[in-house]
Every structure is written in structure tokens, then in C-alpha cells.
Design a protein around this motif. Structure first.
Motif, PDB file in Angstrom:
ATOM      1  N   ARG A 146      -2.167   0.740  -2.117  1.00  0.00           N
ATOM      2  CA  ARG A 146      -0.926  -0.014  -1.923  1.00  0.00           C
ATOM      3  C   ARG A 146      -1.162  -1.514  -1.866  1.00  0.00           C
ATOM      4  O   ARG A 146      -0.447  -2.290  -2.496  1.00  0.00           O
ATOM      5  CB  ARG A 146      -0.235   0.465  -0.659  1.00  0.00           C
ATOM      6  CG  ARG A 146       0.963  -0.363  -0.241  1.00  0.00           C
ATOM      7  CD  ARG A 146       2.140  -0.194  -1.184  1.00  0.00           C
ATOM      8  NE  ARG A 146       2.918   0.977  -0.863  1.00  0.00           N
ATOM      9  CZ  ARG A 146       4.141   1.208  -1.349  1.00  0.00           C
ATOM     10  NH1 ARG A 146       4.681   0.343  -2.181  1.00  0.00           N
ATOM     11  NH2 ARG A 146       4.794   2.294  -1.045  1.00  0.00           N
ATOM     12  N   ARG A 147      -2.188  -1.954  -1.137  1.00  0.00           N
ATOM     13  CA  ARG A 147      -2.433  -3.410  -1.025  1.00  0.00           C
ATOM     14  C   ARG A 147      -2.712  -4.004  -2.406  1.00  0.00           C
ATOM     15  O   ARG A 147      -2.157  -5.051  -2.749  1.00  0.00           O
ATOM     16  CB  ARG A 147      -3.607  -3.655  -0.072  1.00  0.00           C
ATOM     17  CG  ARG A 147      -4.182  -5.075  -0.084  1.00  0.00           C
ATOM     18  CD  ARG A 147      -3.164  -6.139   0.245  1.00  0.00           C
ATOM     19  NE  ARG A 147      -2.541  -5.953   1.551  1.00  0.00           N
ATOM     20  CZ  ARG A 147      -1.519  -6.687   1.970  1.00  0.00           C
ATOM     21  NH1 ARG A 147      -0.992  -7.634   1.192  1.00  0.00           N
ATOM     22  NH2 ARG A 147      -0.981  -6.485   3.162  1.00  0.00           N
ATOM     23  N   LEU A 148      -3.546  -3.341  -3.191  1.00  0.00           N
ATOM     24  CA  LEU A 148      -3.852  -3.878  -4.517  1.00  0.00           C
ATOM     25  C   LEU A 148      -2.599  -3.884  -5.391  1.00  0.00           C
ATOM     26  O   LEU A 148      -2.373  -4.850  -6.130  1.00  0.00           O
ATOM     27  CB  LEU A 148      -4.966  -3.061  -5.173  1.00  0.00           C
ATOM     28  CG  LEU A 148      -5.401  -3.502  -6.580  1.00  0.00           C
ATOM     29  CD1 LEU A 148      -5.778  -4.978  -6.603  1.00  0.00           C
ATOM     30  CD2 LEU A 148      -6.563  -2.644  -7.064  1.00  0.00           C
ATOM     31  N   ARG A 149      -1.780  -2.851  -5.305  1.00  0.00           N
ATOM     32  CA  ARG A 149      -0.556  -2.822  -6.122  1.00  0.00           C
ATOM     33  C   ARG A 149       0.398  -3.947  -5.724  1.00  0.00           C
ATOM     34  O   ARG A 149       1.023  -4.579  -6.583  1.00  0.00           O
ATOM     35  CB  ARG A 149       0.140  -1.468  -6.008  1.00  0.00           C
ATOM     36  CG  ARG A 149      -0.674  -0.334  -6.584  1.00  0.00           C
ATOM     37  CD  ARG A 149       0.172   0.881  -6.927  1.00  0.00           C
ATOM     38  NE  ARG A 149       0.996   1.354  -5.827  1.00  0.00           N
ATOM     39  CZ  ARG A 149       0.551   2.119  -4.840  1.00  0.00           C
ATOM     40  NH1 ARG A 149      -0.723   2.477  -4.786  1.00  0.00           N
ATOM     41  NH2 ARG A 149       1.376   2.534  -3.900  1.00  0.00           N
ATOM     42  N   VAL A 150       0.510  -4.191  -4.420  1.00  0.00           N
ATOM     43  CA  VAL A 150       1.367  -5.282  -3.954  1.00  0.00           C
ATOM     44  C   VAL A 150       0.868  -6.614  -4.500  1.00  0.00           C
ATOM     45  O   VAL A 150       1.652  -7.450  -4.968  1.00  0.00           O
ATOM     46  CB  VAL A 150       1.417  -5.316  -2.410  1.00  0.00           C
ATOM     47  CG1 VAL A 150       2.103  -6.586  -1.916  1.00  0.00           C
ATOM     48  CG2 VAL A 150       2.152  -4.099  -1.878  1.00  0.00           C
ATOM     49  N   GLU A 151      -0.454  -6.805  -4.462  1.00  0.00           N
ATOM     50  CA  GLU A 151      -1.002  -8.073  -4.931  1.00  0.00           C
ATOM     51  C   GLU A 151      -0.936  -8.189  -6.455  1.00  0.00           C
ATOM     52  O   GLU A 151      -0.799  -9.303  -6.982  1.00  0.00           O
ATOM     53  CB  GLU A 151      -2.450  -8.220  -4.441  1.00  0.00           C
ATOM     54  CG  GLU A 151      -2.615  -8.180  -2.924  1.00  0.00           C
ATOM     55  CD  GLU A 151      -1.810  -9.248  -2.184  1.00  0.00           C
ATOM     56  OE1 GLU A 151      -1.455 -10.271  -2.805  1.00  0.00           O
ATOM     57  OE2 GLU A 151      -1.538  -9.049  -0.981  1.00  0.00           O
TER      58      GLU A 151
ATOM     59  N   ALA B 180       5.640   9.042  -0.409  1.00  0.00           N
ATOM     60  CA  ALA B 180       6.397   8.286   0.602  1.00  0.00           C
ATOM     61  C   ALA B 180       5.517   7.950   1.805  1.00  0.00           C
ATOM     62  O   ALA B 180       5.859   8.218   2.949  1.00  0.00           O
ATOM     63  CB  ALA B 180       7.634   9.066   1.046  1.00  0.00           C
ATOM     64  N   ASP B 181       4.363   7.370   1.535  1.00  0.00           N
ATOM     65  CA  ASP B 181       3.441   7.031   2.619  1.00  0.00           C
ATOM     66  C   ASP B 181       4.073   6.026   3.569  1.00  0.00           C
ATOM     67  O   ASP B 181       4.858   5.174   3.186  1.00  0.00           O
ATOM     68  CB  ASP B 181       2.138   6.454   2.055  1.00  0.00           C
ATOM     69  CG  ASP B 181       2.379   5.240   1.172  1.00  0.00           C
ATOM     70  OD1 ASP B 181       1.861   4.166   1.511  1.00  0.00           O
ATOM     71  OD2 ASP B 181       3.085   5.384   0.161  1.00  0.00           O
ATOM     72  N   THR B 182       3.722   6.148   4.825  1.00  0.00           N
ATOM     73  CA  THR B 182       4.246   5.237   5.833  1.00  0.00           C
ATOM     74  C   THR B 182       3.468   3.930   5.775  1.00  0.00           C
ATOM     75  O   THR B 182       2.241   3.931   5.887  1.00  0.00           O
ATOM     76  CB  THR B 182       4.116   5.855   7.233  1.00  0.00           C
ATOM     77  OG1 THR B 182       4.825   7.087   7.261  1.00  0.00           O
ATOM     78  CG2 THR B 182       4.685   4.915   8.289  1.00  0.00           C
ATOM     79  N   LEU B 183       4.188   2.828   5.617  1.00  0.00           N
ATOM     80  CA  LEU B 183       3.534   1.525   5.532  1.00  0.00           C
ATOM     81  C   LEU B 183       3.434   0.903   6.912  1.00  0.00           C
ATOM     82  O   LEU B 183       4.344   1.028   7.731  1.00  0.00           O
ATOM     83  CB  LEU B 183       4.335   0.593   4.622  1.00  0.00           C
ATOM     84  CG  LEU B 183       4.601   1.051   3.191  1.00  0.00           C
ATOM     85  CD1 LEU B 183       5.319  -0.053   2.430  1.00  0.00           C
ATOM     86  CD2 LEU B 183       3.312   1.406   2.498  1.00  0.00           C
ATOM     87  N   ASP B 184       2.324   0.178   7.162  1.00  0.00           N
ATOM     88  CA  ASP B 184       2.278  -0.605   8.387  1.00  0.00           C
ATOM     89  C   ASP B 184       3.240  -1.780   8.240  1.00  0.00           C
ATOM     90  O   ASP B 184       3.676  -2.123   7.134  1.00  0.00           O
ATOM     91  CB  ASP B 184       0.849  -1.066   8.683  1.00  0.00           C
ATOM     92  CG  ASP B 184       0.329  -2.058   7.663  1.00  0.00           C
ATOM     93  OD1 ASP B 184       0.863  -3.181   7.609  1.00  0.00           O
ATOM     94  OD2 ASP B 184      -0.608  -1.723   6.936  1.00  0.00           O
ATOM     95  N   GLY B 185       3.594  -2.370   9.374  1.00  0.00           N
ATOM     96  CA  GLY B 185       4.639  -3.384   9.373  1.00  0.00           C
ATOM     97  C   GLY B 185       4.357  -4.569   8.467  1.00  0.00           C
ATOM     98  O   GLY B 185       5.246  -5.038   7.751  1.00  0.00           O
ATOM     99  N   GLU B 186       3.113  -5.042   8.474  1.00  0.00           N
ATOM    100  CA  GLU B 186       2.795  -6.227   7.678  1.00  0.00           C
ATOM    101  C   GLU B 186       2.808  -5.911   6.182  1.00  0.00           C
ATOM    102  O   GLU B 186       3.282  -6.709   5.380  1.00  0.00           O
ATOM    103  CB  GLU B 186       1.440  -6.784   8.090  1.00  0.00           C
ATOM    104  CG  GLU B 186       1.117  -8.114   7.428  1.00  0.00           C
ATOM    105  CD  GLU B 186      -0.073  -8.815   8.062  1.00  0.00           C
ATOM    106  OE1 GLU B 186      -1.054  -9.053   7.349  1.00  0.00           O
ATOM    107  OE2 GLU B 186      -0.004  -9.131   9.263  1.00  0.00           O
ATOM    108  N   LEU B 187       2.322  -4.735   5.817  1.00  0.00           N
ATOM    109  CA  LEU B 187       2.323  -4.365   4.403  1.00  0.00           C
ATOM    110  C   LEU B 187       3.751  -4.170   3.907  1.00  0.00           C
ATOM    111  O   LEU B 187       4.101  -4.579   2.792  1.00  0.00           O
ATOM    112  CB  LEU B 187       1.484  -3.110   4.184  1.00  0.00           C
ATOM    113  CG  LEU B 187       1.219  -2.696   2.740  1.00  0.00           C
ATOM    114  CD1 LEU B 187       0.627  -3.852   1.936  1.00  0.00           C
ATOM    115  CD2 LEU B 187       0.283  -1.503   2.700  1.00  0.00           C
TER     116      LEU B 187
END
Length: 201
Positions: free
Chosen positions: A90-95, A119-126
Motif C-alpha cells: 500500500r505505501r508504495l502504491r500511494v507513493e 479491504a485491508d484496514t489502513l492505519d490513520g496516517e496511511l
């Protein structure tokens, strides 16, 4: 006896890189690159790649780095692709969405930001990062109707208590107002955003 290799070192570098994202994005990029080079598993590599791209994008144009990382993903074969499309990617896709948007591919950026099939649960910052990038897409596509996207991003950062994140959205809103011919609103928004940067740094 031979020296033992600390396999936790790349993970520690990734955590340090993430922690420095607001204050020292240059160190975020440097530490993530070290983690990337030292990674001996696909999961660590994908996570480090996301933070490397984040740091490079903050410091300048991340499009070439994005291309290099996509090419580098081939090192891990099908396992890397599976990770890239799942929660750990997810982090790489966001970036990657940022460079796609900057290249004029708003649809591609939105696809990268879309929810995972699981539908993975994201942490607040992500989650806040996802909503901020969606707000940038909205500002690029239709600035006059981007308020709801900007509001969602701002509320997400407020929920995390992250002042630099809130400031980033306020500055994005100010840029939108300036482009829309509302200089007074843009000036107020920019001043408020910069004040939050000074406060929350």
C-alpha cells in the motif's frame, strides 16, 4: 567465528525512515535506500521502496525513481507482484500515485489509490496519505468541486494529530484557491498552513 548478519537491520532502517518523513525527508530517502539495498525479502524491499520514493518525491521529481523501482520489483518475481497488490504494497502504491498524477495520468493514480480487494484496514496516517493524494487528483481534475476531497483529507490528518499533514492539505487548498482566482482565500489558507508547520514541525 564468522560475523552474524542482523536481518532486522533493514526493518529498523525502514522504521527510522518513516519516522523522519516530516522533519528530514532527505534522511527518509537515504535510510530507505540503505534498507532497500540490504533487504533479503520482498516484503521489506517493497516497504523500503515506498519510503524511498516518498523521500525522493518530497525533495524533487520522483518519476525516474518510480520507474527504477517498478523495474526493480522484477527481482522478486511473482511474489513481489503479489505483495505490491496486497496490503504490504500500500505505501508504495500511494507513493507511485503521485508521479502518475504529475505525469497526467489521474486515472492511473486513482487506480493505485483504490481500496485493496481484501479491504485491508489502513492505519490513520496511511489513510490520510491516501485521502490527500485523492484530494490532489480532485484539485487537478476539477478544482471547483474539490472541497469534499480536501475536507476528507484535512479531517483524516486532524484525527491523527499530525500538524504537518494538516498543513499540507491547507497549502493544497490555498493553491487551489489561487488557481481559481481567489487570492484572498489563498493567502489566508497559506498563512494558516504555514502557521501549523511552525507549530507542529
Amino acid at each position: 567465528p564468522g560475523a552474524t548478519v542482523d536481518t532486522s537491520a533493514p526493518d529498523q532502517l525502514v522504521r527510522a525512515a518513516a519516522a523522519l518523513r516530516w522533519k528530514r525527508p532527505d534522511l527518509t530517502a537515504t535510510l530507505a535506500e540503505l534498507a532497500l539495498e540490504a533487504a533479503d525479502d520482498a516484503a521489506t524491499w517493497v516497504t523500503a521502496a515506498g519510503w524511498l520514493l516518498h523521500g525522493r518525491t518530497v525533495l524533487g521529481d520522483g518519476r525516474q525513481v518510480a520507474c527504477d523501482l517498478i523495474d526493480g520489483l522484477a527481482r522478486w518475481g511473482a511474489g513481489g507482484v503479489d505483495l505490491m497488490t496486497g496490503p504490504q504494497g500500500r505505501r508504495l502504491r500511494v507513493e507511485l500515485a503521485g508521479p502518475a498524477r504529475c505525469a497526467g495520468d489521474s486515472a492511473g493514480a486513482r487506480m493505485l489509490l483504490a481500496a485493496d480487494p481484501g479491504a485491508d484496514t489502513l492505519d490513520g496516517e496511511l489513510l490520510a496519505d491516501v485521502l490527500t493524494e485523492l484530494a490532489r487528483c480532485a484539485v487537478d481534475d476539477a478544482p471547483d468541486t474539490a472541497d469534499s476531497a480536501l475536507d476528507a483529507a484535512e479531517q483524516a490528518w486532524l484525527a491523527t494529530g499530525c500538524e504537518p499533514g494538516v498543513a499540507a492539505v491547507l497549502l493544497l487548498r490555498a493553491a487551489r484557491d489561487r488557481r481559481a482566482g481567489r487570492p484572498a482565500a489563498a493567502a489566508v489558507g497559506a498563512f494558516t498552513g504555514l502557521a501549523r508547520v511552525d507549530t507542529g514541525g
